[in-house]
Scaffold this motif. Structure first.
Motif, PDB file in Angstrom:
ATOM      1  N   ASP A   1       1.091  -1.766  51.865  1.00 23.54           N
ATOM      2  CA  ASP A   1       1.808  -2.014  53.123  1.00 23.54           C
ATOM      3  C   ASP A   1       2.562  -3.340  53.106  1.00 23.54           C
ATOM      4  OD1 ASP A   1       0.797   0.310  54.376  1.00 23.54           O
ATOM      5  OD2 ASP A   1      -1.101  -0.726  54.754  1.00 23.54           O
ATOM      6  N   VAL A   2       2.361  -4.118  52.050  1.00 18.72           N
ATOM      7  CA  VAL A   2       2.965  -5.456  51.976  1.00 18.72           C
ATOM      8  C   VAL A   2       4.101  -5.421  50.966  1.00 18.72           C
ATOM      9  CG1 VAL A   2       2.530  -7.898  51.562  1.00 18.72           C
ATOM     10  CG2 VAL A   2       0.665  -6.437  52.393  1.00 18.72           C
ATOM     11  N   GLY A   3       5.301  -5.796  51.398  1.00 19.19           N
ATOM     12  CA  GLY A   3       6.461  -5.711  50.514  1.00 19.19           C
ATOM     13  C   GLY A   3       6.915  -7.056  49.998  1.00 19.19           C
TER      14      GLY A   3
ATOM     15  N   GLY B   1      10.057 -10.135  57.588  1.00 13.74           N
ATOM     16  CA  GLY B   1       9.432  -8.816  57.574  1.00 13.74           C
ATOM     17  C   GLY B   1       9.269  -8.275  58.990  1.00 13.74           C
TER      18      GLY B   1
ATOM     19  N   LEU C   1       5.727  -9.269  47.909  1.00 15.65           N
ATOM     20  CA  LEU C   1       4.831 -10.417  47.715  1.00 15.65           C
ATOM     21  C   LEU C   1       3.835 -10.151  46.579  1.00 15.65           C
ATOM     22  CD1 LEU C   1       4.233 -11.295  51.483  1.00 15.65           C
ATOM     23  CD2 LEU C   1       5.507 -12.676  49.835  1.00 15.65           C
TER      24      LEU C   1
ATOM     25  N   PRO D   1       6.964 -19.388  56.916  1.00 13.57           N
ATOM     26  CA  PRO D   1       7.626 -19.084  58.189  1.00 13.57           C
ATOM     27  C   PRO D   1       7.004 -17.874  58.896  1.00 13.57           C
ATOM     28  CG  PRO D   1       9.033 -18.496  56.328  1.00 13.57           C
ATOM     29  CD  PRO D   1       7.872 -19.238  55.776  1.00 13.57           C
ATOM     30  N   PRO D   2       7.200 -17.763  60.214  1.00 12.90           N
ATOM     31  CA  PRO D   2       6.600 -16.677  60.987  1.00 12.90           C
ATOM     32  C   PRO D   2       7.088 -15.295  60.538  1.00 12.90           C
ATOM     33  CG  PRO D   2       7.780 -18.224  62.431  1.00 12.90           C
ATOM     34  CD  PRO D   2       7.976 -18.697  61.038  1.00 12.90           C
TER      35      PRO D   2
ATOM     36  N   HIS E   1       8.714   0.381  55.615  1.00 16.18           N
ATOM     37  CA  HIS E   1       8.755   0.705  57.040  1.00 16.18           C
ATOM     38  C   HIS E   1       9.490   2.006  57.355  1.00 16.18           C
ATOM     39  CE1 HIS E   1       6.598  -2.689  58.781  1.00 16.18           C
ATOM     40  NE2 HIS E   1       7.033  -3.355  57.726  1.00 16.18           N
TER      41      HIS E   1
ATOM     42  N   ILE F   1      10.415  -4.193  51.779  1.00 14.59           N
ATOM     43  CA  ILE F   1       9.851  -4.134  53.135  1.00 14.59           C
ATOM     44  C   ILE F   1      10.501  -2.988  53.918  1.00 14.59           C
ATOM     45  CG2 ILE F   1       9.593  -5.367  55.322  1.00 14.59           C
ATOM     46  CD1 ILE F   1       9.494  -7.985  53.648  1.00 14.59           C
TER      47      ILE F   1
ATOM     48  N   GLY G   1       4.341 -11.945  56.716  1.00 12.38           N
ATOM     49  CA  GLY G   1       3.270 -11.171  56.099  1.00 12.38           C
ATOM     50  C   GLY G   1       1.940 -11.878  55.905  1.00 12.38           C
ATOM     51  N   LYS G   2       1.754 -13.040  56.514  1.00  9.10           N
ATOM     52  CA  LYS G   2       0.488 -13.763  56.307  1.00  9.10           C
ATOM     53  C   LYS G   2      -0.702 -12.967  56.853  1.00  9.10           C
ATOM     54  CE  LYS G   2       2.029 -17.562  58.352  1.00  9.10           C
ATOM     55  NZ  LYS G   2       3.430 -17.126  58.587  1.00  9.10           N
ATOM     56  N   THR G   3      -0.584 -12.540  58.105  1.00 12.34           N
ATOM     57  CA  THR G   3      -1.675 -11.779  58.715  1.00 12.34           C
ATOM     58  C   THR G   3      -1.879 -10.443  57.992  1.00 12.34           C
ATOM     59  OG1 THR G   3      -1.104 -12.795  60.815  1.00 12.34           O
ATOM     60  CG2 THR G   3      -2.546 -10.872  60.910  1.00 12.34           C
ATOM     61  N   LEU G   4      -0.753  -9.830  57.655  1.00 13.07           N
ATOM     62  CA  LEU G   4      -0.788  -8.555  56.925  1.00 13.07           C
ATOM     63  C   LEU G   4      -1.566  -8.705  55.618  1.00 13.07           C
ATOM     64  CD1 LEU G   4       0.731  -5.904  57.671  1.00 13.07           C
ATOM     65  CD2 LEU G   4       2.532  -6.616  56.101  1.00 13.07           C
TER      66      LEU G   4
ATOM     67  N   ASP H   1      -6.069 -17.368  62.523  1.00  9.56           N
ATOM     68  CA  ASP H   1      -4.625 -17.223  62.649  1.00  9.56           C
ATOM     69  C   ASP H   1      -4.067 -18.433  63.393  1.00  9.56           C
ATOM     70  OD1 ASP H   1      -2.238 -15.982  62.259  1.00  9.56           O
ATOM     71  OD2 ASP H   1      -2.483 -14.498  63.848  1.00  9.56           O
TER      72      ASP H   1
ATOM     73  N   ASN I   1       2.228 -21.808  60.275  1.00 13.22           N
ATOM     74  CA  ASN I   1       3.629 -22.023  59.931  1.00 13.22           C
ATOM     75  C   ASN I   1       4.047 -23.436  60.316  1.00 13.22           C
ATOM     76  OD1 ASN I   1       4.057 -21.427  62.775  1.00 13.22           O
ATOM     77  ND2 ASN I   1       4.081 -19.261  62.169  1.00 13.22           N
TER      78      ASN I   1
ATOM     79  N   ALA J   1      10.687  -4.783  60.536  1.00 11.47           N
ATOM     80  CA  ALA J   1       9.826  -3.808  61.225  1.00 11.47           C
ATOM     81  C   ALA J   1      10.400  -3.490  62.606  1.00 11.47           C
ATOM     82  CB  ALA J   1       8.405  -4.358  61.344  1.00 11.47           C
TER      83      ALA J   1
HETATM   84  P1  ATP Z   1       3.018 -15.343  62.220  1.00 16.44           P
HETATM   85  O1  ATP Z   1       3.097 -16.647  61.504  1.00 16.44           O
HETATM   86  O2  ATP Z   1       4.035 -15.179  63.304  1.00 16.44           O
HETATM   87  O3  ATP Z   1       1.623 -14.930  62.616  1.00 16.44           O
HETATM   88  P2  ATP Z   1       2.825 -13.621  59.893  1.00 16.44           P
HETATM   89  O4  ATP Z   1       3.408 -14.219  58.653  1.00 16.44           O
HETATM   90  O5  ATP Z   1       1.357 -13.597  60.029  1.00 16.44           O
HETATM   91  O6  ATP Z   1       3.521 -14.252  61.145  1.00 16.44           O
HETATM   92  P3  ATP Z   1       2.640 -10.800  60.095  1.00 16.44           P
HETATM   93  O7  ATP Z   1       1.868 -10.757  61.366  1.00 16.44           O
HETATM   94  O8  ATP Z   1       1.916 -10.543  58.831  1.00 16.44           O
HETATM   95  O9  ATP Z   1       3.405 -12.167  59.993  1.00 16.44           O
HETATM   96  O10 ATP Z   1       3.881  -9.803  60.184  1.00 16.44           O
HETATM   97  C1  ATP Z   1       4.251  -9.169  61.403  1.00 16.44           C
HETATM   98  C2  ATP Z   1       4.694  -7.749  61.116  1.00 16.44           C
HETATM   99  O11 ATP Z   1       5.921  -7.775  60.365  1.00 16.44           O
HETATM  100  C3  ATP Z   1       3.714  -6.987  60.236  1.00 16.44           C
HETATM  101  O12 ATP Z   1       2.760  -6.319  61.015  1.00 16.44           O
HETATM  102  C4  ATP Z   1       4.617  -6.025  59.507  1.00 16.44           C
HETATM  103  O13 ATP Z   1       4.924  -4.899  60.298  1.00 16.44           O
HETATM  104  C5  ATP Z   1       5.894  -6.822  59.320  1.00 16.44           C
HETATM  105  N1  ATP Z   1       5.934  -7.546  58.026  1.00 16.44           N
HETATM  106  C6  ATP Z   1       5.981  -8.878  57.858  1.00 16.44           C
HETATM  107  N2  ATP Z   1       6.009  -9.205  56.554  1.00 16.44           N
HETATM  108  C7  ATP Z   1       5.973  -8.047  55.880  1.00 16.44           C
HETATM  109  C8  ATP Z   1       5.954  -7.710  54.476  1.00 16.44           C
HETATM  110  N3  ATP Z   1       6.007  -8.658  53.529  1.00 16.44           N
HETATM  111  N4  ATP Z   1       5.883  -6.401  54.139  1.00 16.44           N
HETATM  112  C9  ATP Z   1       5.841  -5.436  55.085  1.00 16.44           C
HETATM  113  N5  ATP Z   1       5.852  -5.691  56.400  1.00 16.44           N
HETATM  114  C10 ATP Z   1       5.919  -6.973  56.805  1.00 16.44           C
END
Ligand code: ATP
Length: 268
Positions: A18-20, A222, A22, A59-60, A198, A194, A63-66, A117, A162, A226
């Motif tokens: 699900d992660v593109g 990302g 990276l 940056p926000p 999606h 990515i 994909g960090k949480t993902l 987070d 971030n 999405a």
């Molecule tokens: P924040 O700093 O705002 O918490 P984050 O880096 O944790 O941001 P995520 O919560 O992982 O960002 O990403 C939000 C959504 O964007 C994900 O649920 C997914 O749908 C999409 N997304 C972000 N990065 C990617 C990725 N590398 N590959 C696929 N989907 C992505």
């Protein structure tokens, strides 16, 4: 005490697929998080200890949480998530005790990932802000736990930020968040991957040229990609059916009618 913000603590369903874009980061996480969770005996044999804490920064929406959820899933680990901003409001006054409880619970249900987070919201350096005074106590407690983490067993600690610039530097000392991993914004190829992830389940018209769309997406996160895909899905629905009329119907839509909902280039 208040219940922990995330009381489900299930093993996440997100996977590496699900992660593109990276792949390099995933390789690092497999080695630093997944391996110690799955095969602590290998690290013991090698005489090395896993990182105490892994900090994902960048940056926000990139994909960090993902990634944190995916590495937990792939490690078969339960996910104990604490959101920094939420913690300030929900755990107010009880943050230290709740934090201790959270780690106890994680330890009992190991393998587990404890995930902070937006940790900068609670662990900020030199703040003159009144409301953050409590949070320096929280930071101290977190440091105490991290310092004693060798007793935790198969529990990995991950955090995201971030705002690296705001972070209390004490968190980054050796033996604490001692593994920093940058999650960069996607480049062109990352955007392509990515987007492909999606649109996978989208009923796309055959003639949609994804390459042309990628041109417009360079520079997007990302999360932006999405969003574009989700909006396109709604646009295709609106073109095919009147939403108000649809919501009046009480039976599920037939396959034949569902096939009328097709995402076209103009939607994306
Ligand atoms: P924040 O700093 O705002 O918490 P984050 O880096 O944790 O941001 P995520 O919560 O992982 O960002 O990403 C939000 C959504 O964007 C994900 O649920 C997914 O749908 C999409 N997304 C972000 N990065 C990617 C990725 N590398 N590959 C696929 N989907 C992505």
């Amino acid at each position: 005490a208040n219940p922990a913000p995330d009381t489900e603590h299930a093993i996440p369903v997100t996977t590496y697929a699900d992660v593109g874009g990276l792949d390099k980061v995933i390789r690092i996480l497999r080695e630093t998080v997944e391996l110690p969770l799955k095969h602590p005996e290998v690290l013991r044999h090698l005489g090395i200890s896993p990182p105490r804490g892994v900090l994902l920064y960048g940056p926000p929406g990139c994909g960090k949480t993902l990634l944190a959820r995916a590495v937990a899933h792939e490690s078969g680990a339960r996910f104990f998530s604490v959101s920094g901003p939420e913690l300030i409001t929900k755990w107010h006054g009880e943050s230290e005790e709740n934090l201790r409880n959270l780690f106890d619970e994680a330890q009992k249900s190991q393998p587990a990932v404890v995930f902070f987070d937006e940790i900068d919201a609670i662990a900020q350096a030199r703040s003159s802000d009144e409301s953050l005074r409590l949070d320096s106590r929280f930071t101290t407690q977190l440091l105490t736990i991290l310092d004693g983490i060798h007793d935790l067993g198969r529990v990995a600690v991950l955090a995201t930020t971030n705002r690296m610039d705001l972070l209390d530097q004490a968190l980054l000392r050796p033996g604490r968040f001692d593994r920093l991993i940058e999650i960069p914004p996607p480049d062109r190829d990352g955007c392509r991957k990515i987007l492909h992830i999606h649109v996978q389940k989208l009923p796309l018209a055959k003639d949609v040229d994804l390459e042309a769309i990628i041109e417009d997406l360079v520079g997007a996160s990302g999360a932006d990609i999405a969003y574009v895909v989700r909006e396109a899905a709604y646009a295709s629905l609106r073109r095919a059916f009147d939403l108000n009329a649809l919501l009046e119907e009480s039976v599920p839509m037939s396959e034949d009618r569902l096939r009328l909902i097709v995402v076209m280039a103009e939607d994306l």
